[in-house]
Write a protein that holds these residues in place. Structure first.
Motif, PDB file in Angstrom:
ATOM      1  N   ASP A  49       0.725  -1.251   0.083  1.00 32.68           N
ATOM      2  CA  ASP A  49      -0.071   0.073  -0.091  1.00 32.68           C
ATOM      3  C   ASP A  49       0.706   1.119  -0.098  1.00 32.68           C
ATOM      4  O   ASP A  49       0.351   2.478  -0.223  1.00 32.68           O
ATOM      5  CB  ASP A  49      -1.147   0.141   1.214  1.00 32.68           C
ATOM      6  N   TRP A  50       2.160   1.350   0.303  1.00 34.91           N
ATOM      7  CA  TRP A  50       2.812   2.341   0.026  1.00 34.91           C
ATOM      8  C   TRP A  50       3.968   2.331  -0.505  1.00 34.91           C
ATOM      9  O   TRP A  50       4.685   1.043  -0.676  1.00 34.91           O
ATOM     10  CB  TRP A  50       3.532   3.005   1.735  1.00 34.91           C
ATOM     11  N   LEU A  51       4.423   3.101  -1.609  1.00 35.22           N
ATOM     12  CA  LEU A  51       5.514   3.143  -2.400  1.00 35.22           C
ATOM     13  C   LEU A  51       6.374   4.410  -2.428  1.00 35.22           C
ATOM     14  O   LEU A  51       5.543   5.502  -2.689  1.00 35.22           O
ATOM     15  CB  LEU A  51       4.985   2.694  -3.632  1.00 35.22           C
ATOM     16  N   VAL A  52       7.540   4.558  -2.335  1.00 39.81           N
ATOM     17  CA  VAL A  52       8.418   5.710  -2.406  1.00 39.81           C
ATOM     18  C   VAL A  52       9.125   5.533  -3.435  1.00 39.81           C
ATOM     19  O   VAL A  52       9.705   4.371  -3.807  1.00 39.81           O
ATOM     20  CB  VAL A  52       8.933   6.190  -1.175  1.00 39.81           C
ATOM     21  N   ASN A 107      -3.225   3.502 -11.422  1.00 37.10           N
ATOM     22  CA  ASN A 107      -3.220   3.310  -9.882  1.00 37.10           C
ATOM     23  C   ASN A 107      -1.795   3.733  -9.120  1.00 37.10           C
ATOM     24  O   ASN A 107      -1.606   4.374  -8.434  1.00 37.10           O
ATOM     25  CB  ASN A 107      -3.877   2.050  -9.387  1.00 37.10           C
ATOM     26  N   SER A 120      -0.379   7.070  -9.494  1.00 39.36           N
ATOM     27  CA  SER A 120      -0.735   8.067  -8.561  1.00 39.36           C
ATOM     28  C   SER A 120      -0.278   7.718  -7.088  1.00 39.36           C
ATOM     29  O   SER A 120      -0.558   8.626  -6.228  1.00 39.36           O
ATOM     30  CB  SER A 120      -2.270   8.254  -8.663  1.00 39.36           C
ATOM     31  N   LYS A 121       0.065   6.450  -6.806  1.00 38.91           N
ATOM     32  CA  LYS A 121       0.232   6.091  -5.503  1.00 38.91           C
ATOM     33  C   LYS A 121       1.863   6.162  -5.274  1.00 38.91           C
ATOM     34  O   LYS A 121       1.924   6.554  -4.047  1.00 38.91           O
ATOM     35  CB  LYS A 121       0.060   4.820  -5.232  1.00 38.91           C
ATOM     36  N   LEU A 122       2.418   6.191  -6.089  1.00 38.85           N
ATOM     37  CA  LEU A 122       4.211   6.164  -6.015  1.00 38.85           C
ATOM     38  C   LEU A 122       4.284   7.733  -5.491  1.00 38.85           C
ATOM     39  O   LEU A 122       3.988   8.650  -6.171  1.00 38.85           O
ATOM     40  CB  LEU A 122       4.780   6.113  -7.386  1.00 38.85           C
ATOM     41  N   THR A 123       5.176   7.684  -4.366  1.00 39.47           N
ATOM     42  CA  THR A 123       5.413   9.103  -3.562  1.00 39.47           C
ATOM     43  C   THR A 123       6.893   9.528  -3.990  1.00 39.47           C
ATOM     44  O   THR A 123       7.868   8.543  -3.765  1.00 39.47           O
ATOM     45  CB  THR A 123       5.166   8.866  -2.306  1.00 39.47           C
ATOM     46  N   VAL A 152      13.410   7.870   4.851  1.00 41.34           N
ATOM     47  CA  VAL A 152      11.997   8.940   4.855  1.00 41.34           C
ATOM     48  C   VAL A 152      11.161   8.193   5.515  1.00 41.34           C
ATOM     49  O   VAL A 152      10.140   8.284   6.288  1.00 41.34           O
ATOM     50  CB  VAL A 152      11.863   9.174   3.448  1.00 41.34           C
ATOM     51  N   VAL A 153      11.080   6.721   5.324  1.00 41.08           N
ATOM     52  CA  VAL A 153       9.936   5.807   5.772  1.00 41.08           C
ATOM     53  C   VAL A 153      10.236   5.193   7.287  1.00 41.08           C
ATOM     54  O   VAL A 153       9.390   4.514   7.781  1.00 41.08           O
ATOM     55  CB  VAL A 153       9.497   4.840   4.645  1.00 41.08           C
ATOM     56  N   ILE A 204      10.225  11.427  -4.096  1.00 37.35           N
ATOM     57  CA  ILE A 204      11.115  12.058  -2.814  1.00 37.35           C
ATOM     58  C   ILE A 204      12.031  12.961  -3.610  1.00 37.35           C
ATOM     59  O   ILE A 204      12.793  12.375  -4.527  1.00 37.35           O
ATOM     60  CB  ILE A 204      11.762  10.994  -2.044  1.00 37.35           C
TER      61      ILE A 204
END
Lengths: 519, 447
Positions: free
Chosen positions: A277-280, A480, A483-486, A414-415, A488
């Motif tokens: 659910d999270w991706l950087v 999807n 738009s989910k990839l954050t 960061v995470v 940095i």
């Protein structure tokens, strides 16, 4: 298809519409869409004006029997063509990986869901600059620069398509009904002819991350003129569709995926870290050193490139192997990594990459650009000079490897995770095929975690593009993911810079990060 | 410890709708973790998320404001013990004491002197922030008169230092200026806090050491939260220790009674020692330092120190963008152009030294980016370089018209020549090539 169903982005449906009569006096468009709605379960069906213009004649040409070509994603369908009768026409698609340097095209049979053939070539934009920045400068500063550079990539793709079609006489240009492209953000802009000016200027904003679907004829692509051309969405200026595509391919974004790292060891050095659910993601700008560029005798991995070497710790004599056992003409990326590790292990360089000039061997000498070490004497090479590695080369490699490792550390920071929380490391990019993992760990390019966690994944950009063409579910997921990839931004704050400076040593300033490396 | 971005992310709707202005939910969560965004910017946050995150992301140190308009001072809202962990946000307010025993011309002269404590440093205005009118006379009426006189003329926020009677007399007259009241103590806190509340002014809670102050703050905070803490000021070492402990407890343990800005008064009697004492408090978490020293010459270093301590350290590693002279330069010396990224500059400097040929290095301001990075971002191209060289006036120090640019940006040489009117020489790509380059081009300058 990595778990995605075969459900191509484009399919043709044969329909028999209820004939018009005084009792059934619906208009032709409504007649078509009502049936399509039932057939596809899509609620939102778009029929372009160009098709509506001739719809009346087409429906009646074979007594309301028609073949409809459409693409559907997430409950929305777009009609691409309506043809009279129940013809069976082959349905092909082309997936293109638009790399800065090389472009690869895959011809896919959409019905059978398989790759028919592939072809690759150099990106013709190369004559306007080797890297994305030079090309942006060209596109922006030169008269008609954008037009020229846009045409160059269109020509490249057209040539690849015709190269493939020459081998498959039965398939015609018109049978290619859909195209999917994946490339970095700059490539996507140039492919569509979008002004890339602000990509390189602070605060580094691309014009668009999600691109409209356009018709092949609008871009001048020589396939079916009505074929929709899809472009993989980007994340930010220096993380593009090629990385989104790679993320899709590795299934990193799947629910309950373990913490994984995808690294594309190339000039831009994009990487993705995440777990479902999270991706950087970030781009560490490693530079082209590992592709041989900027290194005195660096070269691509081809005939005559040194790919492995040993240095005798007593005599400092060098033994090496070259690709295809050709006479040595240079060193490729994997050879450079090996070289760095061996130079250090034999004490020829110190941890900071400084040459120990007092060593008792005539291989060590002072060249024009400072100290250098002779790897291959002229007599053994296919050149008219000695093949050397200089201190400047070593510093260049240290910066490249430092940037990659610092990028990894910054994302973890960061995470709030440590290196040992990473379960999978996917190494992507052309270079990945030639990379020796223990060597890469030994010089501090890759984290010191068990070798079995590393996996080569090759050209994930092309593979992801094929997946999206063959599966609507995959394409929806690609959007999807984008738009989910954050993203940095590494130039903000000094986290990355601190990590970078600490990584300019072999293997690192903090040796506890590399417990298994003994250099 | 504060929540990480990922902890916060788990509570967010994960729609990635961008309505908050961040590109993704995770980016928004990370901004929240850094205190750069608040949950109310997300229109889709659930009530449950608001509840859990609201409490957990509440700042460890409350924001308290004194004064109004241009005189307003914002205190608190700090999140770290060491500035290199993030940054210190709100610079310590310096308060200068004025006794109410002064009157008439004496008082006017003092106010004029205090008002003049405004200076200029690296192009920025630096000044004191507050005047502390102290009820030395012990008389409430005298205090009220002095407060009104100071309020009318002083350019800074006010702190009123008196007992309950003095404060009761003076506060209503200047309440509109939102002064800070000093102080609510164990004896008088009910009265003073009532007064602060009624006049909407922040108030100092003054205890005696850590335990006593914590207990007092707890009692006061149940009724009023616009507080500043004073540990009673007995000795410099003790005050330092107490402020350090209190800030640690507030940030690391979320100990609420110490989650307020802190005030320290200098104890030293000699003005010079007072400044030294004040520097300690500025470095160690005081939001207000109250002092007697009022000489510009003494306050300037203290203000410079405060400015340095509260500078955001999250800046790229850069050297000052200027011209550096390497060795015994002469008008014949070569002029090398590079960026002000520290690693780039020192690489060039080391090689120029190594070349044994004195030279000038012009470190162009690229916000601390390296040559190729700055070139890629359009910061190390013809126009800015030409402008910078012109601005530095370096070419008037030499008797030639040559500048040497890094080999990697050879592409800009034509345009740079055109823009600067100088002869642009493309140097080696690597700094390591400078010695060879210099020996080949300037053999006569060898030292």
């Amino acid at each position: 298809l990595n778990g995605y169903p075969l459900h191509p982005l484009c399919r043709s449906i044969r329909l028999t519409l209820p004939a018009a009569s005084l009792q059934d006096n619906r208009d032709d468009l409504n007649r078509l869409t009502m049936v399509l709605r039932k057939e596809t379960k899509c609620t939102d069906i778009n029929v372009p004006l160009a098709i509506i213009r001739d719809l009346g004649e087409i429906l009646r040409a074979d007594n309301f029997k028609v073949t409809v070509l459409l693409s559907e994603v997430g409950g929305k369908a777009e009609v691409i063509a309506v043809e009279p009768g129940h013809s069976h026409r082959p349905l092909y698609g082309i997936a293109v990986d638009i790399g800065t340097t090389t472009v690869a095209a895959y011809l896919l049979d959409l019905e059978k869901g398989r790759v028919v053939d592939t072809a690759g070539t150099h990106n013709r934009q190369a004559r306007f600059g080797d890297d994305v920045i030079s090309r942006i400068v060209y596109a922006v500063d030169e008269t008609d620069g954008l037009k020229t550079i846009h045409q160059a990539i269109i020509d490249t793709v057209n040539n690849l398509v015709s190269d493939i079609l020459v081998k498959h006489r039965a398939i015609r240009e018109n049978d290619i009904r859909v195209i999917m492209t994946a490339g970095n953000t700059t490539m996507a802009h140039l492919f569509l002819g979008i002004n890339p000016k602000f990509i390189r200027l602070e605060p580094y904003i691309p014009t668009a991350n999600f691109f409209p679907v356009v018709k092949a004829q609008e871009l001048g692509l020589r396939v079916n003129p009505d074929a929709p051309v899809f472009s993989y969405p980007s994340v930010a200026s220096y993380v593009g569709g090629d990385i989104v595509s790679g993320t899709l391919f590795t299934n990193m974004g799947k629910e309950d995926a373990p913490i994984s790292l995808l690294i594309d060891i190339g000039t831009n050095g994009e990487m993705v870290l995440g777990a479902g659910d999270w991706l950087v993601t970030c781009s560490c700008s490693a530079g082209p050193a590992f592709e041989g560029s900027g290194i005195t005798f660096g070269m691509r991995a081809m005939y005559g490139a040194i790919e492995r070497m040993e240095i005798d710790p007593q005599t400092y004599e060098v033994s090496y192997t070259t690709i295809n056992n050709g006479r040595a003409i240079g060193i490729c990326g994997s050879g450079l990594i090996d070289c760095l590790a061996k130079l250090r292990r034999t004490g020829i360089i110190d941890r900071a990459g400084k040459f120990q000039t007092s060593l008792p061997t005539d291989r060590m000498r002072i060249g024009e650009a400072g100290p250098e070490f002779v790897l291959v004497w002229q007599d053994d090479s296919d050149l008219d000079r000695d093949i050397i590695i200089s201190e400047a080369d070593v510093k260049n490699l240290l910066r490249a490897k430092g940037a990659v490792f610092a990028g990894i550390r910054t994302m973890l920071n960061v995470v709030g995770f440590e290196l040992d929380s990473i379960e999978n490391v996917y190494v992507a990019g052309g270079f990945g095929n030639y990379l020796n993992i223990p060597d890469a760990i030994a010089i501090g390019l890759l984290p010191d975690i068990p070798v079995q966690k590393y996996k080569y994944v090759g050209n994930t950009s092309a593979k992801g593009a094929c997946m999206a063409l063959l599966s609507q579910e995959a394409w929806a997921e690609a959007n999807n993911l984008a738009s989910k990839l954050t993203y940095i931004e590494l130039s903000v704050g000094n986290l990355f810079m601190d990590e970078f400076v600490s990584s300019l040593f072999i293997p690192h300033t903090d040796l506890t990060l590399f417990p298994n490396v003994d250099l | 410890m504060a929540l990480t971005g990922l902890d916060i992310f788990k509570q967010l709707p994960k729609t990635n709708c961008k309505d908050c202005g961040s590109p993704t939910c995770l980016a928004f969560a990370m901004a929240m973790a850094n205190g750069k965004a608040s949950l109310d910017m997300c229109p889709h946050a659930t009530e449950a998320a608001k509840e859990t995150l609201g409490a957990a992301t509440a700042p460890p140190v409350r924001t308290v404001k004194v004064g109004v308009g241009e005189q307003e001072i914002v205190m608190g809202d700090e999140t770290v013990l060491f500035r290199h962990d993030k940054t210190f946000y709100h610079p310590t307010a310096l308060a200068i004491q004025i006794s109410d025993t002064l009157s008439g011309a004496e008082l006017d002269a003092k106010i004029a002197k205090v008002n003049a404590l405004v200076m200029d440093r690296v192009g920025q205005k630096i000044a004191i922030d507050m005047v502390a009118i102290t009820n030395c006379s012990g008389n409430a009426a005298t205090f009220k008169a002095a407060v009104e006189a100071v309020a009318a003329k002083a350019n800074f926020a006010l702190m009123l230092v008196a007992d309950a009677a003095g404060l009761e007399a003076a506060v209503p007259a200047v309440a509109a200026k939102k002064p800070l009241l000093h102080a609510a103590t164990a004896e008088n806190w009910e009265k003073v806090v009532e007064l602060a509340k009624a006049n909407n002014c922040p108030v100092v809670v003054k205890g005696n050491g850590l335990d006593d102050t914590a207990a007092l703050v707890e009692k006061v905070a149940a009724q009023y939260k616009e507080l500043v803490i004073d540990f009673g000021n007995q000795s410099q070492a003790k005050t330092l220790a107490e402020m350090v402990n209190a800030r640690r407890l507030a940030i690391k343990k979320k100990f609420r009674p110490f989650g307020y800005p802190m005030l320290a008064c200098t104890q030293a009697t000699c003005a010079r020692e007072e400044i030294v004492e004040a520097t300690t408090y500025v470095a160690k978490y005081a939001s207000i330092v109250c002092m007697k020293a009022d000489e510009q010459a003494l306050l300037l270093p203290l203000m410079a120190w405060r400015m340095n301590i509260y500078t955001d350290p999250q800046k790229p590693m850069a050297v000052d963008a200027k011209v550096y002279e390497i060795g015994d330069v002469t008008p014949d010396s070569p002029v090398y152009i590079c960026t002000n990224f520290a690693l780039t500059y020192f690489a060039v400097e080391g090689e120029v030294v190594g070349s044994k040929i004195p030279g000038y290095i012009v470190a162009v301001d690229t916000d601390g980016a390296s040559v190729l990075t700055a070139w890629a971002a359009g910061k190390f191209v013809a126009e800015p370089i030409a402008e910078f060289v012109e601005k530095m006036g370096i070419m008037s120090k030499v008797n030639h018209k040559n500048i040497v640019i890094p080999g990697y940006v050879a592409i800009i040489s034509g345009k740079l020549k055109e823009k600067s009117g100088l002869d642009v020489i493309v140097g080696p790509q690597e700094a390591a090539g400078i010695p060879a380059f210099a020996k080949a081009n300037y053999p006569h300058l060898m030292k």
